[in-house]
Design an enzyme around this catalytic site. Structure first.
Site, PDB file in Angstrom:
ATOM      1  N   GLU A   1      -1.941  -6.856   7.595  1.00  0.00           N
ATOM      2  CA  GLU A   1      -0.594  -6.681   8.113  1.00  0.00           C
ATOM      3  C   GLU A   1      -0.394  -7.554   9.357  1.00  0.00           C
ATOM      4  O   GLU A   1      -1.360  -8.012   9.984  1.00  0.00           O
ATOM      5  CB  GLU A   1      -0.386  -5.188   8.447  1.00  0.00           C
ATOM      6  CG  GLU A   1       0.907  -4.826   9.147  1.00  0.00           C
ATOM      7  CD  GLU A   1       2.152  -5.144   8.353  1.00  0.00           C
ATOM      8  OE1 GLU A   1       2.408  -6.355   8.158  1.00  0.00           O
ATOM      9  OE2 GLU A   1       2.868  -4.216   7.948  1.00  0.00           O
TER      10      GLU A   1
ATOM     11  N   HIS B   1       0.829  -1.203   0.000  1.00  0.00           N
ATOM     12  CA  HIS B   1       0.000   0.000   0.000  1.00  0.00           C
ATOM     13  C   HIS B   1       0.865   1.255   0.000  1.00  0.00           C
ATOM     14  O   HIS B   1       2.045   1.244   0.363  1.00  0.00           O
ATOM     15  CB  HIS B   1      -0.923   0.011   1.213  1.00  0.00           C
ATOM     16  CG  HIS B   1      -0.179  -0.006   2.527  1.00  0.00           C
ATOM     17  ND1 HIS B   1       0.438   1.109   3.060  1.00  0.00           N
ATOM     18  CD2 HIS B   1       0.066  -1.007   3.399  1.00  0.00           C
ATOM     19  CE1 HIS B   1       1.012   0.813   4.197  1.00  0.00           C
ATOM     20  NE2 HIS B   1       0.809  -0.475   4.437  1.00  0.00           N
TER      21      HIS B   1
END
Length: 625
Positions: free
Chosen positions: A400, A322
């Site tokens: 994550e 990202h």
């Protein structure tokens, strides 16, 4: 009745749009859709009703809150299906833009029924009006709807005004005064920009203008058609398409293999075009008129060219971290905290999408996490590829790594407090977990309604269920969501998702985009490239940079730029790209060289081998692909 059909030579005819060649439903089944040449409101209703019964209703029955974002006539026919509105009144339903329309349902006798609103006409009243030969007006149509707009009368009026102003602006009229539109239309010789038929205009002049506009549009599209392998040749005299026998054989674009089976596909597409767009749905369709062979050939050739161009595309697997977030800028541990993209992160994602577009990369399916920073990155990349319609599959397994009690803390402060050695073990170690987060902390995903409601593929946690049952005074079954994770723990959820889900898309020939976070990507690359766990701490993943994964030769490469231009960590250039850094004691200062470790695995049977390993490109070096 439907409007006149779209002409095949119009540049925006969807018959050659790749998104309809490989349409994927919610269950992952892929099929080809033949777009209709034209539709009436009844045609739209016939394709919307199955969607309501088979998909939307199923989710509502499962207790889900469903958001439908669609178009005016699509929502109109969906309202018709839910409230059983007669066909004669369906066209009178108002659907203002960007005003939420809310339905609430109850389950009665096994059937899903919308909750009635005050003043709503019943189905019996509607049937009585229809049987009595009465004419429905707008008030009758509005009274048949059991939903409510989340706006008062003034807001609804403003919404309708915005729609009208937008329509006037489209034709070059200054906003607001409806009399201007009427005066412009009724005035002899008036011409509204963008309209092909204008009141009072000379017919011969009008036809010439329309021909010129269409020719300009076709000339603009000619280069794109040739690049896609389209063997379509336009006859400017007859305003039709050349006959199959008159067209010269299409040549493959430089560096691309020749299309296989184009003649057979064209013949099949011709038969499909003559059968009509609704033949596959079992509806009667008249054969194409004998005096329109050019149109039939144009539709067939466009479909064949689009399929050939799709088949000749090179399959890609793109992995992207990202874009930069505010947490990244402040140096904070982020983990499962849903940090938003910073302006720099959005710019990185847009630049990544433009880079992929420059190299002709197309995406068929996207896999991403439940974190908004990864989802938004995927959106911005797809927007640059003109591919926002491709399916996006979201899974918490691509989240994550969970940083536990370190979430939200400053990395510099943590390093100063616990020492560099412990800091590195927590941040980059393979099997070292940070301290767990408290069960009632806001950073624990078990307190996030998204994970509580929608995670169903985790075992039940006895400890968390007991704690929450005692606290609430009733039995509560709680999933075993992570309170802390090492990289190994993160891989235990990401690698199976890759093997069981993402690889299926790759094996089916799709081009795949995976948008996730740094540690999830580090774990995947460790698995894919056989990176030893002792060296995984040497790898960093830059934000917003597309990493191209060659699933045949099991290697990673960049589309543009030099590996040394990015921070891949101390050993990233060697472990990811096979580049051995130059020896500091070598007086010659030779550039990094490639190793052969990444290209040792032979390609699978039935797959086209990718081009040979490319040398590392330096800034300013031009390479034609």
């Amino acid at each position: 009745p439907p409007p006149p059909p779209r002409e095949p030579y119009q540049p925006h005819n969807p018959i050659a749009d790749a998104k309809y060649l490989r349409w994927e439903d919610r269950d992952g089944r892929t099929s080809r859709v033949l777009p209709p040449d034209s539709e009436s409101l009844g045609d739209v209703a016939r394709r919307v009703r199955p969607l309501w019964k088979q998909c939307i209703m199923r989710d509502v029955l499962d207790g889900k809150t469903v958001l439908v974002v669609a178009h005016g006539n699509t929502i109109r026919t969906l309202m018709q299906a839910i409230d059983n509105v007669p066909d004669a009144a369906a066209s009178l339903l108002e659907v203002p833009q960007c005003i939420p329309l809310v339905y609430r349902f109850v389950l009665a006798h096994g059937k899903l029924i919308p909750e009635p609103c005050e003043g709503r006409k019943s189905a019996v009243d509607c049937a009585a009006i229809a049987e009595g030969g009465g004419v429905f007006d707008k008030a009758d149509a509005d009274a048949m709807i059991s939903a409510e707009f989340l706006a008062d009368e003034a807001e609804l009026a403003q919404a309708q005004l915005r729609v009208r102003d937008a329509s006037l602006a489209r034709y070059g009229l200054a906003g607001g005064d409806e009399s201007q539109l009427l005066e412009a239309v009724l005035c002899a010789g008036a011409a509204l920009p963008g309209l092909e038929c204008n009141v009072g205009a000379d017919v011969a002049d009008l036809e010439g203008a329309v021909r010129a506009l269409r020719m300009a549009a076709l000339e603009e599209e000619a280069g794109a058609c040739w690049a896609a392998g389209a063997d379509l040749y336009f006859n400017s005299i007859s305003w039709g398409w050349d006959e199959p026998g008159d067209a010269a054989p299409a040549e493959a674009a430089p560096g691309e293999p020749a299309a296989e089976g184009s003649a057979a596909e064209a013949e099949a597409a011709t038969a499909e075009a003559e059968a009509g767009p609704n033949a596959s749905a079992g509806q009667s369709a008249s054969a194409a008129p004998r005096d329109e062979p050019r149109r039939s050939y144009a539709v067939a050739a466009a479909a064949a060219a689009a399929r050939a161009a799709y088949r000749q595309r090179r399959q890609r697997v793109i992995i992207i971290r990202h874009g930069k977030t505010h947490h990244n800028k402040l140096g904070l541990f982020t983990g499962w905290e849903d940090a938003k993209l910073a302006p720099e992160g959005r710019a990185e994602a847009i630049a990544a999408g433009r880079m992929l577009a420059r190299h002709g990369v197309a995406v068929d399916v996207v896999y991403t996490s439940w974190l908004s920073r990864a989802i938004e990155t995927a959106w911005l990349v797809l927007a640059q590829l003109d591919a926002i319609s491709v399916p996006i599959h979201k899974s918490w397994r691509l989240n994550e790594r969970m940083y536990g009690a370190l979430t939200g803390l400053s990395k510099k402060k943590t390093k100063a407090q616990y020492g560099e050695k412990q800091f590195k073990l927590w941040r980059r170690g393979f099997d070292t977990r940070p301290p767990p987060v408290d069960s009632f902390s806001r950073y624990y995903p078990g307190n996030d309604v998204r994970y509580v409601r929608h995670v169903h593929d985790c075992p039940i946690s006895i400890r968390e269920s007991l704690v929450r049952s005692i606290t609430s005074g009733k039995l509560v079954l709680h999933r075993k969501l992570p309170r802390t994770e090492s990289l190994k723990d993160c891989m235990d959820r990401t690698v199976p998702y890759w093997s069981d889900t993402i690889e299926k898309g790759i094996d089916s020939g799709k081009s795949v985009l995976v948008a996730s976070s740094e540690n999830a990507i580090r774990g995947l690359l460790m698995h894919l490239l056989d990176i030893p766990k002792e060296r995984i701490a040497e790898i960093e993943i830059p934000t917003g940079l597309p990493l191209m994964y060659d699933n045949v030769n099991r290697r990673v490469y960049l589309l543009e730029g030099d590996v040394d231009s990015y921070n891949f960590g101390k050993g990233g250039a060697e472990l990811l790209f096979g580049c051995i850094p130059p020896d500091e004691h070598d007086p010659s200062g030779s550039p990094p060289r490639r190793t052969g470790r990444a290209a040792s695995k032979p390609h699978a049977a039935g797959r086209r081998a990718p081009p040979p390993l490319q040398p590392v490109r330096r800034p300013g070096e031009l390479r034609v692909q």
